[in-house]
Design an enzyme around this catalytic site. Sequence first.
Site, mmCIF file in Angstrom:
data_model
loop_
_atom_site.group_PDB
_atom_site.id
_atom_site.type_symbol
_atom_site.label_atom_id
_atom_site.label_comp_id
_atom_site.label_asym_id
_atom_site.label_seq_id
_atom_site.Cartn_x
_atom_site.Cartn_y
_atom_site.Cartn_z
ATOM 1 N N LYS A 204 -21.520 -28.893 56.737
ATOM 2 C CA LYS A 204 -20.946 -30.222 56.946
ATOM 3 C C LYS A 204 -19.891 -30.505 55.871
ATOM 4 C CE LYS A 204 -22.249 -35.077 56.880
ATOM 5 N NZ LYS A 204 -23.322 -36.042 56.766
ATOM 6 N N GLU A 210 -24.142 -21.781 48.424
ATOM 7 C CA GLU A 210 -24.784 -20.650 49.105
ATOM 8 C C GLU A 210 -23.967 -20.219 50.333
ATOM 9 O OE1 GLU A 210 -26.259 -23.424 48.101
ATOM 10 O OE2 GLU A 210 -28.366 -23.088 47.553
ATOM 11 N N GLY A 265 -27.245 -34.104 57.632
ATOM 12 C CA GLY A 265 -27.478 -32.658 57.769
ATOM 13 C C GLY A 265 -28.762 -32.334 58.520
ATOM 14 N N ARG A 266 -29.852 -32.981 58.130
ATOM 15 C CA ARG A 266 -31.155 -32.654 58.737
ATOM 16 C C ARG A 266 -31.312 -33.256 60.128
ATOM 17 N NH1 ARG A 266 -31.261 -35.603 54.314
ATOM 18 N NH2 ARG A 266 -32.055 -37.725 54.295
ATOM 19 N N GLU A 351 -37.128 -34.583 53.029
ATOM 20 C CA GLU A 351 -35.806 -34.921 52.485
ATOM 21 C C GLU A 351 -35.465 -36.379 52.833
ATOM 22 O OE1 GLU A 351 -32.127 -32.729 53.625
ATOM 23 O OE2 GLU A 351 -31.949 -32.258 51.506
ATOM 24 N N HIS A 382 -58.048 -19.255 60.448
ATOM 25 C CA HIS A 382 -58.701 -18.195 59.678
ATOM 26 C C HIS A 382 -58.242 -18.238 58.233
ATOM 27 C CE1 HIS A 382 -60.234 -16.644 63.474
ATOM 28 N NE2 HIS A 382 -59.063 -17.059 63.945
ATOM 29 N N LYS A 510 -28.459 -28.950 41.655
ATOM 30 C CA LYS A 510 -27.209 -28.240 41.967
ATOM 31 C C LYS A 510 -26.272 -28.285 40.760
ATOM 32 C CE LYS A 510 -26.810 -29.471 46.867
ATOM 33 N NZ LYS A 510 -26.022 -30.214 47.835
#
Length: 545
Positions: A204, A210, A265-266, A351, A382, A510
């Site tokens: 965005k 990254e 973003g999310r 977030e 399990h 960051k």
Amino acid sequence: MTTLTQSTTWKALQAHTSQLPHMRELFAQNPQRFEQMSVKACGLFLDYSKNRINNDTLELLFALAKEANLADKIAAMFKGDVINNTEQRSVLHTALRSKPNQQIIAEGANIVPEVQQTLAKMAGFVESVQSGQWKGYTGKAITDVVSIGIGGSFLGPKIVSQALRPYWQAGLNCHFVANVDATSICEKLKGLNAETTLFVMSSKSFGTQETLTNTLSAKEWFLAQGASQQDIAKHFVAVTSNVAKATEFGMDANNIFPMWDWVGGRYSLWSAIGLPIALLVGMDNFKALLDGAHQMDEHFAHTPLEQNMPVIMAMLSVLYGNFHGAQSHVILAYDHYLRGLPAYFQQLDMESNGKSVTLDGTDVDYSTGPVIWGGEGTNGQHAYHQLLHQGTALIPADFIMPLQSHNPLGEHHDQLASNCFGQTQALMQGRTYDEALAELNHSKLNEQEKSLIAKHKVMPGNKPSNTLLMDKLTPTTLGALIALYEHRTFVQGAIWQINSFDQWGVELGKQLGNDVLARIGADKDATELDSSSNALINLYRKGQL
Ligand SMILES: O=P(O)(O)OC[C@H]1O[C@H](O)[C@H](O)[C@@H](O)[C@@H]1O
């Protein structure tokens, strides 16, 4: 103190919740419990009867929602009010799945036409790649997509693609790269042919370290395979709201798909960030996904709070977090295709609601977002289910299961369903000491041993769960399911009076990461930070212990 915890309803809920009997008793008292505490909407069915609630609890929870002006807040989001107050933005992911004839205003203009134009651009591109008309630099059709992005620009496309595996069109595969760890991209590129590989770079901001680093490495790899600079336009496309930066980076202007500041973003998989999904499942299926989400938007916007699925789920979460001390919530997907959903909802919710000041900056004096985690049923049974059943923490659970499998095979699905329902039953009813003792009746143990083992076999029960069912996992039901959780997250944030749409908490890390990077590359050891950070940087510079 905030007005929320001082309210009469809040205090009434505190008093009320401590007096409710065990769920076993609640079921025994009311044979209509399941009918009264279940709701169907948009192809989803929610059974919320296995919760620590009776009609009084629900009345109080909805009263709390009304006191929070929830209906007004919902309307404000849908009509594009600037509800993200720290970034001065509207929150309009719902516009991405709106209908072409709708009018939704953001910053003074109707945004529906540009949403539709972008969908049309995506459709043209998807068609050309899928049909083989889009050729790589040696004239071959694309066989592999590498999607590069992180956070919201990664998890949505990855998890939805995974969930819609039965709908993938033949001839195209997709690989997702997020981590800056070179291992991720190196492993993905092994075995790929540059001539038939398309890179979709999703960011965005077009500023995420990254994603930029991975894209540069992808470009270097591509050129090293024998392609030239001019060939890049045939193999690299970008999705971003920062078109200027993408062009400056070298992306061909025709290959840039826009998105907008009013999409978080999310919440962005519904935008062109969903391009990898559309490439895999085709545009009709992508539109069906949007349609499912739109149906849930309509339900959320127009259904009274008492029958409103996202509101019910959100208020139950408020109940456990604020009145029962629950600090975590588990998502249990009884469907292999949905195995990524817990991670997706984790990002969405944590977030959004991992905040500790209200919209006006007041410190909260109540819990906000819980830790969201989970996994795939039956596997978890399990492993960590032990703690759900007998641990000291209260962890409300959502069980999610389609009634029909995409892979009907023998008795598999019957077994899956019976495990799912059996778990919710065990969590609810538990096992008393007398029941545990009775089960040991025929064992060879002496009385003392029986009593000891019975104590260990006691399960308190009264552990809450929701069961969410759908006929079959389709693009439409998946869209509705994801939108359900988006709105659930919104409602919780509205009750807690927090901004669910910013994420300042990720910034400092960051910033300091960039500072550390400069110190790693400096010509002298680090000395100016705390002793731990200095020592770690210097150890790294040395490269061995
Ligand atoms: O899409 P981008 O601008 O590259 O952002 C990618 C991600 O990074 C940020 O740090 C945020 O925490 C996420 O919400 C966002 O989705």
